[in-house]
Design a protein around this motif. Structure first.
Motif, mmCIF file in Angstrom:
data_model
loop_
_atom_site.group_PDB
_atom_site.id
_atom_site.type_symbol
_atom_site.label_atom_id
_atom_site.label_comp_id
_atom_site.label_asym_id
_atom_site.label_seq_id
_atom_site.Cartn_x
_atom_site.Cartn_y
_atom_site.Cartn_z
ATOM 1 N N HIS A 161 4.275 0.201 2.498
ATOM 2 C CA HIS A 161 4.270 -0.942 3.510
ATOM 3 C C HIS A 161 3.547 -2.059 3.011
ATOM 4 N N LEU A 219 4.401 6.553 8.491
ATOM 5 C CA LEU A 219 4.046 5.580 9.415
ATOM 6 C C LEU A 219 5.162 5.366 10.766
ATOM 7 N N ASN A 242 0.910 -1.370 -0.055
ATOM 8 C CA ASN A 242 -0.070 -0.078 0.103
ATOM 9 C C ASN A 242 0.993 1.323 0.045
ATOM 10 N N TYR A 292 -3.867 7.430 14.981
ATOM 11 C CA TYR A 292 -4.818 6.719 13.946
ATOM 12 C C TYR A 292 -6.008 7.739 13.741
ATOM 13 N N LYS A 347 -2.078 6.841 10.619
ATOM 14 C CA LYS A 347 -2.825 5.949 10.113
ATOM 15 C C LYS A 347 -4.003 6.062 9.984
ATOM 16 N N HIS A 352 1.029 5.094 1.148
ATOM 17 C CA HIS A 352 0.328 5.982 2.241
ATOM 18 C C HIS A 352 0.860 7.013 2.526
ATOM 19 N N ASP A 388 -3.238 -0.021 7.691
ATOM 20 C CA ASP A 388 -1.607 0.728 7.550
ATOM 21 C C ASP A 388 -0.862 0.418 8.732
ATOM 22 N N LYS A 389 -0.990 -0.741 9.044
ATOM 23 C CA LYS A 389 -0.012 -1.293 10.107
ATOM 24 C C LYS A 389 1.050 -2.373 9.676
#
Length: 209
Positions: free
Chosen positions: A97, A73, A67, A165, A77, A69, A104-105
């Protein structure tokens, strides 16, 4: 040649991947597992895709679902990362990531910190810089992503494992201060918040993944 599922908005990255000799299937629609099983993709690339992918889809992409983003990060997120980086004073940047079912982790492949002078940018112009930066970062790292030899940095090892987040609705009470919408100058917006005694501190959470 790799067969790539590209999820999200049209961009120059599609032509970039095709020029690399890959077959690219693009969609902005919500997909299910049957869509994956019928196509047999090698890679999944998500860029500005609005749906969260469940594990039943991601399990078909071991080390091959990534992804793009527009945040550094584990900060920001979720929704509106550029907006919150300014409001909360967290680092701004872009990250590529691996995808997991938790939003988003996933482990970091590559990221770049970007420092803005708030006086010289609107939210719109800073967002445009981030978009160009994430596309360039992807192009620079695609060869190692395709070969599956790129970095895998757990987000829990970055910034003392702390992150933030946000949901889309989190910004609702602040949007009235965007006097010119997303073209509002960032510094003027922040000064306006200060005048109204609105000081937004980041809600740092421990990222255990």
């Amino acid at each position: 040649m790799a067969k790539i599922l590209y999820l999200g908005v049209q961009s120059e990255l599609i032509k970039f991947l095709e020029n690399d000799g890959n077959s690219v299937v693009c969609t902005t629609d919500k997909i299910d597992e049957n869509f994956i099983l019928n196509q047999k993709f090698d890679f999944l690339i998500s860029y500005r895709y609005k749906f969260i992918l469940p594990q039943e889809i991601l399990r078909h992409f071991k080390n091959s679902a990534v992804n793009l983003h527009t945040s550094l990060l584990p900060f920001n997120k979720g929704s509106d990362p550029n907006f919150w980086s300014f409001v909360e004073g967290t680092p701004n940047g872009v990250s590529i990531h691996y995808m997991t079912e938790k939003l988003d982790k996933g482990d970091i492949i590559a990221q770049q910190m970007i420092i803005f002078d708030a006086k010289n940018h609107s939210f719109e112009s800073s967002y445009a810089v981030l978009q160009e930066s994430i596309k360039l970062l992807f192009k620079q790292n695609w060869t190692s992503i395709k070969a599956k030899i790129c970095s895998k940095i757990p987000q829990s090892t970055l910034w003392d494992g702390k992150g933030t987040y946000h949901k889309s609705s989190d910004k609702d009470r602040l949007t009235p201060f965007l006097t010119n919408g997303w073209t509002t100058n960032v510094a003027e917006f922040l000064e306006n918040l200060k005048k109204h005694n609105i000081i937004k501190k980041p809600n740092l959470t421990q990222d255990k993944e």
